[in-house]
Design an enzyme around this catalytic site. Structure first.
Site, PDB file in Angstrom:
ATOM      1  N   ARG A 232       0.856  -1.177   0.000  1.00 21.44           N
ATOM      2  CA  ARG A 232       0.000   0.000   0.000  1.00 21.44           C
ATOM      3  C   ARG A 232       0.895   1.230   0.000  1.00 21.44           C
ATOM      4  O   ARG A 232       1.916   1.263   0.689  1.00 21.44           O
ATOM      5  CB  ARG A 232      -0.925   0.034   1.229  1.00 21.44           C
ATOM      6  CG  ARG A 232      -2.074  -0.960   1.190  1.00 21.44           C
ATOM      7  CD  ARG A 232      -3.119  -0.617   0.114  1.00 21.44           C
ATOM      8  NE  ARG A 232      -4.214  -1.576   0.063  1.00 21.44           N
ATOM      9  CZ  ARG A 232      -4.263  -2.627  -0.752  1.00 21.44           C
ATOM     10  NH1 ARG A 232      -3.284  -2.888  -1.586  1.00 21.44           N
ATOM     11  NH2 ARG A 232      -5.316  -3.420  -0.738  1.00 21.44           N
ATOM     12  N   GLU A 261      -2.656   7.492  -4.801  1.00 17.36           N
ATOM     13  CA  GLU A 261      -3.038   6.842  -6.064  1.00 17.36           C
ATOM     14  C   GLU A 261      -4.534   6.881  -6.354  1.00 17.36           C
ATOM     15  O   GLU A 261      -4.958   6.687  -7.503  1.00 17.36           O
ATOM     16  CB  GLU A 261      -2.578   5.375  -6.080  1.00 17.36           C
ATOM     17  CG  GLU A 261      -3.375   4.472  -5.142  1.00 17.36           C
ATOM     18  CD  GLU A 261      -2.970   3.003  -5.222  1.00 17.36           C
ATOM     19  OE1 GLU A 261      -1.776   2.719  -5.131  1.00 17.36           O
ATOM     20  OE2 GLU A 261      -3.863   2.148  -5.371  1.00 17.36           O
ATOM     21  N   HIS A 293      -0.785  -0.168  -9.762  1.00 12.66           N
ATOM     22  CA  HIS A 293      -1.526  -1.137  -8.930  1.00 12.66           C
ATOM     23  C   HIS A 293      -2.008  -2.324  -9.773  1.00 12.66           C
ATOM     24  O   HIS A 293      -3.199  -2.627  -9.822  1.00 12.66           O
ATOM     25  CB  HIS A 293      -2.711  -0.459  -8.231  1.00 12.66           C
ATOM     26  CG  HIS A 293      -3.053  -1.114  -6.923  1.00 12.66           C
ATOM     27  ND1 HIS A 293      -3.327  -0.399  -5.778  1.00 12.66           N
ATOM     28  CD2 HIS A 293      -3.157  -2.427  -6.580  1.00 12.66           C
ATOM     29  CE1 HIS A 293      -3.601  -1.251  -4.796  1.00 12.66           C
ATOM     30  NE2 HIS A 293      -3.494  -2.487  -5.257  1.00 12.66           N
TER      31      HIS A 293
HETATM   32  P1  NAI Z   1      -1.113 -11.200   5.158  1.00  8.37           P
HETATM   33  O1  NAI Z   1      -2.140 -10.712   6.111  1.00  8.37           O
HETATM   34  O2  NAI Z   1      -1.077 -12.654   4.813  1.00  8.37           O
HETATM   35  O3  NAI Z   1       0.348 -10.804   5.682  1.00  8.37           O
HETATM   36  C1  NAI Z   1       0.681  -9.548   6.183  1.00  8.37           C
HETATM   37  C2  NAI Z   1       1.807  -9.737   7.181  1.00  8.37           C
HETATM   38  O4  NAI Z   1       2.281  -8.452   7.575  1.00  8.37           O
HETATM   39  C3  NAI Z   1       1.369 -10.481   8.459  1.00  8.37           C
HETATM   40  O5  NAI Z   1       2.216 -11.580   8.693  1.00  8.37           O
HETATM   41  C4  NAI Z   1       1.509  -9.421   9.541  1.00  8.37           C
HETATM   42  O6  NAI Z   1       1.877  -9.952  10.806  1.00  8.37           O
HETATM   43  C5  NAI Z   1       2.628  -8.563   8.956  1.00  8.37           C
HETATM   44  N1  NAI Z   1       2.787  -7.257   9.596  1.00  8.37           N
HETATM   45  C6  NAI Z   1       1.867  -6.502  10.215  1.00  8.37           C
HETATM   46  N2  NAI Z   1       2.454  -5.385  10.723  1.00  8.37           N
HETATM   47  C7  NAI Z   1       3.768  -5.457  10.403  1.00  8.37           C
HETATM   48  C8  NAI Z   1       4.887  -4.619  10.647  1.00  8.37           C
HETATM   49  N3  NAI Z   1       4.766  -3.481  11.337  1.00  8.37           N
HETATM   50  N4  NAI Z   1       6.106  -5.012  10.193  1.00  8.37           N
HETATM   51  C9  NAI Z   1       6.235  -6.173   9.518  1.00  8.37           C
HETATM   52  N5  NAI Z   1       5.203  -7.001   9.259  1.00  8.37           N
HETATM   53  C10 NAI Z   1       3.994  -6.651   9.690  1.00  8.37           C
HETATM   54  O7  NAI Z   1      -1.289 -10.302   3.846  1.00  8.37           O
HETATM   55  P2  NAI Z   1      -0.851 -10.660   2.348  1.00  8.37           P
HETATM   56  O8  NAI Z   1      -1.947 -11.370   1.666  1.00  8.37           O
HETATM   57  O9  NAI Z   1       0.506 -11.247   2.358  1.00  8.37           O
HETATM   58  O10 NAI Z   1      -0.808  -9.177   1.709  1.00  8.37           O
HETATM   59  C11 NAI Z   1       0.154  -8.225   2.104  1.00  8.37           C
HETATM   60  C12 NAI Z   1      -0.262  -6.876   1.568  1.00  8.37           C
HETATM   61  O11 NAI Z   1      -0.181  -6.874   0.142  1.00  8.37           O
HETATM   62  C13 NAI Z   1      -1.740  -6.509   1.826  1.00  8.37           C
HETATM   63  O12 NAI Z   1      -1.895  -5.918   3.079  1.00  8.37           O
HETATM   64  C14 NAI Z   1      -2.067  -5.567   0.723  1.00  8.37           C
HETATM   65  O13 NAI Z   1      -1.839  -4.255   1.200  1.00  8.37           O
HETATM   66  C15 NAI Z   1      -1.041  -5.868  -0.354  1.00  8.37           C
HETATM   67  N6  NAI Z   1      -1.648  -6.328  -1.604  1.00  8.37           N
HETATM   68  C16 NAI Z   1      -1.344  -5.645  -2.764  1.00  8.37           C
HETATM   69  C17 NAI Z   1      -1.869  -6.023  -3.976  1.00  8.37           C
HETATM   70  C18 NAI Z   1      -1.516  -5.323  -5.264  1.00  8.37           C
HETATM   71  O14 NAI Z   1      -2.160  -5.574  -6.300  1.00  8.37           O
HETATM   72  N7  NAI Z   1      -0.530  -4.456  -5.284  1.00  8.37           N
HETATM   73  C19 NAI Z   1      -2.816  -7.156  -4.046  1.00  8.37           C
HETATM   74  C20 NAI Z   1      -3.019  -7.840  -2.787  1.00  8.37           C
HETATM   75  C21 NAI Z   1      -2.470  -7.426  -1.617  1.00  8.37           C
END
Ligand code: NAI
Length: 330
Positions: A232, A261, A293
């Protein structure tokens, strides 16, 4: 259910209609969901929204007034939803928590490869009949240290790919996970900033992670670090990154997301002036690559998003709440 789909594009229509078994009636609006457009939801049972829709307090209030039973987010993140207002107005939100971690992880890797080997510049040179190599020098990924911030579904997938390149993978996450430990090791955040040659962000945008990349954290990085953000936009303080690009502290920047964005991405403004001066400056750097994105944008991911969205609608209609991927319920 009658469903109003906001921020819809032809590819959303195609995949949602393919996944629909004829049970739900969709109407597709190009408009973003926000307080001004929320009244369009009157007469529908549910709304379906995406990453740059604004479900703030006023929009939530209006949706409740329109008797909306469900907001079906067709994405994983919900940082654009006022969850407190949803709870107060008893408005239920479902989402698609996982669709293709590979799509996003692979796009992060695409940004790394492009930046490192200057593919974006090389392609233009060849089109100009210019085959010189000056300025295109890259480095071997093999043996470099890659820092993964956030080791959930996408972070782990990304870590595995980078391990395959022969990189050393280090990671930070408040919640450690065994899958990551098979690929690399967890370190404290400050150590990750200091040791990484490449840093890739895979954590959610929450109050604690807003501007996680700022002048202080950038100052702890190696000079010339490559920074990748497919999560994000607001994880990065863009102005601080621009200063770091000017000084060379950040050597390469690959973005699929940008903090402002919402009024830019997913649309064609090629006939208009770019009015965002910060973004305009950002894209002038030869060592910056920005995509709009699109990391999620694979056939497999769109099918999965549509299938889970339909399953969420079915679950609500059938009263089978355990089959709905809820964000927040009262
Ligand atoms: P997820 O929920 O499986 O993993 C997120 C991880 O970040 C968790 O393990 C959590 O503990 C960790 N986290 C939380 N706070 C943190 C911090 N301060 N420092 C380090 N780690 C921390 O989510 P997933 O599916 O892996 O997605 C990650 C991100 O990718 C989403 O939040 C979303 O913003 C982004 N995304 C972007 C897309 C795109 O098209 N560009 C599409 C899908 C997701």
């Amino acid at each position: 259910m009658k469903v109003a789909v906001f921020s819809s594009k032809p590819y959303d229509k195609l995949h949602l209609e393919n996944a629909n078994d004829g049970r739900h009636e969709f109407e597709f609006f190009e408009a973003h969901m926000n307080a001004q457009t929320a009244p369009l939801a009157a007469g529908f049972d549910a709304v379906c929204c995406f990453v740059n829709d604004t479900l703030d307090r006023e929009a939530v209030r209006q949706l409740k007034e329109a008797n909306i039973k469900l907001v079906a987010m067709r994405c994983a993140g919900f940082n654009n939803v006022d969850l407190k207002a949803c709870e107060e107005y008893d408005l239920h939100i479902a989402r698609v928590p996982e669709y293709s971690p590979f799509a996003v992880a692979e796009h992060a890797v695409a940004l790394i490869l492009d930046l490192n080997r200057n593919i974006h510049r090389a392609v233009n040179r060849v089109k100009e009949n210019d085959y010189s190599l000056n300025g295109l020098l890259g480095f071997d990924l093999h043996g470099k240290t890659v820092g993964v911030v956030g080791t959930g579904k996408i972070g782990v997938c990304f870590a595995r790919i980078m391990k395959g390149f022969g990189c050393e993978v280090i990671a930070s996450d408040p919640y450690e996970n065994d899958a990551m430990k098979e690929v690399g090791s967890y370190v404290e955040a400050h150590e990750l900033w200091q040791r990484s040659d490449i840093i890739s962000l895979h954590c959610p945008l929450i109050p604690q992670t807003k501007h996680l990349i700022n002048s202080n954290t950038i100052g702890q990085m190696k000079k010339g670090t490559m920074l990748i953000n497919t999560s994000r936009g607001a994880l990065i303080d863009t102005r601080a990154v621009i200063e770091a690009l000017k000084s060379g502290q950040i050597g390469y920047l690959g973005l699929d997301v940008y903090e402002e964005e919402a009024n830019l991405f997913f649309e064609d403004y090629s006939n208009d002036m770019l009015l965002d001066d910060v973004f305009a400056r950002l894209i002038t750097f030869p060592n910056v690559v920005v995509t709009g994105h699109q990391a999620f944008f694979t056939r497999e991911a769109l099918s999965a998003i549509a299938n889970v969205t339909i399953a969420n609608l079915n679950g609500v209609e059938d009263g089978k709440e355990d089959q709905v991927q809820w964000v927040k319920r009262k």
